[in-house]
Each structure stands twice: as structure tokens, then as C-alpha cells.
Design an enzyme around this catalytic site. Sequence first.
Site, PDB file in Angstrom:
ATOM      1  N   ASP A 121       0.759  -1.116   0.088  1.00  0.00           N
ATOM      2  CA  ASP A 121      -0.191  -0.006  -0.087  1.00  0.00           C
ATOM      3  C   ASP A 121       0.935   1.295  -0.013  1.00  0.00           C
ATOM      4  O   ASP A 121       1.993   1.200   0.652  1.00  0.00           O
ATOM      5  CB  ASP A 121      -0.732  -0.037   1.246  1.00  0.00           C
ATOM      6  CG  ASP A 121      -2.136  -1.140   1.090  1.00  0.00           C
ATOM      7  OD1 ASP A 121      -2.334  -1.389   0.000  1.00  0.00           O
ATOM      8  OD2 ASP A 121      -2.407  -1.459   2.530  1.00  0.00           O
ATOM      9  N   ASP A 159      -6.691  -1.449  -4.763  1.00  0.00           N
ATOM     10  CA  ASP A 159      -7.943  -0.971  -4.020  1.00  0.00           C
ATOM     11  C   ASP A 159      -8.953   0.067  -4.603  1.00  0.00           C
ATOM     12  O   ASP A 159     -10.106   0.196  -4.653  1.00  0.00           O
ATOM     13  CB  ASP A 159      -7.209  -0.498  -2.573  1.00  0.00           C
ATOM     14  CG  ASP A 159      -6.553  -1.529  -1.949  1.00  0.00           C
ATOM     15  OD1 ASP A 159      -6.793  -2.798  -2.089  1.00  0.00           O
ATOM     16  OD2 ASP A 159      -5.767  -1.229  -1.082  1.00  0.00           O
TER      17      ASP A 159
END
EC number: 3.4.23.36
Length: 170
Positions: A125, A144
Site C-alpha cells: 500500500d 484498491d
Amino acid sequence: MPNADSRFGRLGWLVLSLLVLVIDQVSKAHFEGSLEMFQQIVVIPDYFSWTLAYNTGAAFSFLADGGGWQRWLFAVIAVVVSAVLVVWLKRLGRDDTWLAIALALVLGGALGNLYDRIALGHVIDFILVHWQNRHYFPAFNFADSAITVGAIMLALDMFKSKKTGETVND
């Protein structure tokens, strides 16, 4: 003899899924190669930063402390969901463009995170949204974002279909 559209449905939209997968993996490689773990580079003060974080769980680090078994659970879920999405895409009609884009975005995002999970044991991330350096939304990535946009498009399609009996792009 059936034409390509009837034989393959809307599988041409897999190109969008591949594009999402490539952008996701290239962006993750860039940030993993240029940032230290949890380092922040402020892009918009008080609101947006780049960072590097590893997530062994699912969204919002769900089950991140599971001891490793969750890696395979989420991988299996991603494989099953991806297979369902490919079949769904194949069965779409010529006029289901909105739905095809939504499914392709979700599929590309699922495959991007699946690759990380299998190859690395965690998802990379790098996007960090926050309010005045105090209230932080969990870090996330391009995959995402694609999944979220696709899911919102799916929801809009369902609401429109339920209300009028038509899809969003009709």
C-alpha cells in the site's frame, strides 16, 4: 458461425483489467523501491501523502494478525471472485458497457492484490489520505481504488436496474 462478440461476450474488457493490473504493479514497485517502510512524502499538506506499508490482511488490515493462514484464504477468495467476474463478463450483452467496465475494474484490482499476496505474502500500500496529520484513513493502493470504483459502479447499476428495470447505460 458465431461472431467473436457472441463467442467471447465482453471479454475484450479484460484489456482494462490488464491495464489496472500493470498500473498497480508498476506503481507498487516504484514506491517500494523509493520509500522506506512507513516513510511519508507529503503531496498535499494535511490531506494526502505517499507512504509504504505492507498489509497481510484484507481491507482495513482485517485479519492482518492472523498468523499467515489469512494469506491463503484471501488468495482463494480472490481466485474464485476473479473466475466469477470473467464468466460474468463473458455473458454480458453488447449494451452492458457500464457493467463491463465495473467488472473489469474489480477484476484488475483483485488480480493486482492477488499477485502481491501470493508472490510477497502481503499487499503493498502506498496512498495515504489524512486530515491534518491526525486522522488517517488506512493506506491503500491503485488496485484498491479500482476495486472501489468498480464496486460503486456495480452498486449504481443495481440501484438503477431495481428502480427502473434498466441498467445504467440503457
